[in-house]
Write a protein that holds these residues in place. Sequence first.
Motif, PDB file in Angstrom:
ATOM      1  N   LYS A  75      51.061  46.121  50.628  1.00 29.26           N
ATOM      2  CA  LYS A  75      50.177  45.166  49.939  1.00 29.26           C
ATOM      3  C   LYS A  75      49.584  45.725  48.648  1.00 29.26           C
ATOM      4  N   ASP A  76      49.762  47.032  48.398  1.00 32.96           N
ATOM      5  CA  ASP A  76      49.222  47.589  47.152  1.00 32.96           C
ATOM      6  C   ASP A  76      50.281  47.745  46.061  1.00 32.96           C
ATOM      7  N   ARG A  77      51.504  47.264  46.326  1.00 30.50           N
ATOM      8  CA  ARG A  77      52.547  47.240  45.284  1.00 30.50           C
ATOM      9  C   ARG A  77      52.897  45.783  45.057  1.00 30.50           C
ATOM     10  N   LEU A  78      52.638  45.300  43.860  1.00 35.75           N
ATOM     11  CA  LEU A  78      52.656  43.866  43.612  1.00 35.75           C
ATOM     12  C   LEU A  78      53.441  43.554  42.343  1.00 35.75           C
ATOM     13  N   LEU A  79      54.196  42.453  42.394  1.00 36.23           N
ATOM     14  CA  LEU A  79      54.851  41.919  41.193  1.00 36.23           C
ATOM     15  C   LEU A  79      54.229  40.571  40.871  1.00 36.23           C
ATOM     16  N   SER A  80      53.996  40.301  39.594  1.00 34.58           N
ATOM     17  CA  SER A  80      53.514  38.976  39.189  1.00 34.58           C
ATOM     18  C   SER A  80      54.273  38.531  37.944  1.00 34.58           C
ATOM     19  N   GLN A  81      54.529  37.235  37.869  1.00 24.99           N
ATOM     20  CA  GLN A  81      55.289  36.668  36.755  1.00 24.99           C
ATOM     21  C   GLN A  81      54.454  35.596  36.096  1.00 24.99           C
ATOM     22  N   GLY A  82      54.397  35.615  34.759  1.00 27.33           N
ATOM     23  CA  GLY A  82      53.547  34.661  34.050  1.00 27.33           C
ATOM     24  C   GLY A  82      54.263  33.939  32.927  1.00 27.33           C
ATOM     25  N   ARG A  83      53.570  32.943  32.382  1.00 30.14           N
ATOM     26  CA  ARG A  83      54.100  32.177  31.255  1.00 30.14           C
ATOM     27  C   ARG A  83      54.125  32.985  29.961  1.00 30.14           C
ATOM     28  N   ASP A  84      53.610  34.210  30.011  1.00 33.03           N
ATOM     29  CA  ASP A  84      53.698  35.106  28.853  1.00 33.03           C
ATOM     30  C   ASP A  84      55.061  35.802  28.803  1.00 33.03           C
ATOM     31  N   GLN A  85      56.016  35.331  29.630  1.00 38.94           N
ATOM     32  CA  GLN A  85      57.379  35.868  29.701  1.00 38.94           C
ATOM     33  C   GLN A  85      57.400  37.324  30.162  1.00 38.94           C
ATOM     34  N   ARG A  86      56.430  37.662  30.994  1.00 39.13           N
ATOM     35  CA  ARG A  86      56.327  39.039  31.459  1.00 39.13           C
ATOM     36  C   ARG A  86      56.245  39.086  32.979  1.00 39.13           C
ATOM     37  N   ILE A  87      56.930  40.059  33.573  1.00 37.48           N
ATOM     38  CA  ILE A  87      56.778  40.352  34.996  1.00 37.48           C
ATOM     39  C   ILE A  87      56.052  41.694  35.076  1.00 37.48           C
ATOM     40  N   CYS A  88      54.893  41.697  35.721  1.00 35.36           N
ATOM     41  CA  CYS A  88      54.078  42.916  35.815  1.00 35.36           C
ATOM     42  C   CYS A  88      54.233  43.550  37.186  1.00 35.36           C
ATOM     43  N   LEU A  89      54.339  44.874  37.215  1.00 31.95           N
ATOM     44  CA  LEU A  89      54.321  45.630  38.461  1.00 31.95           C
ATOM     45  C   LEU A  89      52.966  46.331  38.554  1.00 31.95           C
TER      46      LEU A  89
END
Length: 327
Positions: A75-89
Amino acid sequence: MALPPPDPEFVLRGTNAAVHTLHFSCGGQEPDFPILFSGQNGFVHVWNLKTRRVNTALDGHGRKSVYWVETMGAKDRLLSQGRDQRICLWDLTEGRTSVMDSVFTENVGFCRCSLLKVAQGRWLLAMAAKSLEEVQVLELPSKTSVCTLKPEVGAKLGMPMCLKLWQLDSGSRPWLLAGYEDGSVILWNLSMGKVSSQLVCHQEPVMSLDFDSEKAKGISGSSEKVLSIWSLNEQQNLQVHKTHELINSGISDITIRSDKKILATAGWDHRIRIFGWKKLKPLAVLDYHTSTVHCVSFSDHRNPSERLLAAGSKDHRISVWSIYAQT
């Protein structure tokens, strides 16, 4: 007489924006109280379901909508995807809230990524690519490209709208199911980078799909009034299994619970619908939200009676439901 549909167990407020994605993580010290991640305008909120408040607000997408969140094993390793065309780890260990790494997708659509664990510490990430009809598959954490999936010349599928990576069991080769703007669902063979099978399931863009690899059966929804259930035969060909007519049009999200007994749909008509997965028998219509429901997510509690369903809506609220039934 049928029982009346339940009310939410509780409602989470305070996002101050439309909720576009939800993801539960039930591992950790307190398995009874899972963490719920929600994505909205630029932020990923980490909800403590014991206090029903936001523990942490992760700011990594420059106030642009976050429309996909997934944990990588813990639960402390997370991916998020946004409309800024970026996937954050994200690395959330020891209370950190900083972006550890990121991938630029250069894609302008709303297609959510798909993540699949293929070995210990190795993941595949599928995402809509810069070229509008293409899908790119990366290996994580190395970010090396595995393949780029391009439709045949003149195929006119339009943009990929939804993606689902899957494999039959660990060690077997991975596949990708993709729903497209033209209403097609395509099964991609990743090892060859080729289309294995194509099926036109809808007259409108495929908004969401999910797949049960054990039963080799999947389901998709679009902006129409129809849910399409399709299956894979032994030759890996897709075929329509059955269709289910809905009362109102528009499905934003579909998810099959991990025990493969029920599924939930998120509707443009503000409602959440629960179906039995075996025969697609309608079980309940959950009516709470005052605007489009964008996303639905089941918790993965070990104890079935504790399992929850969360739904996120354009009305800024997250409803959390307990709909476990012994049957």
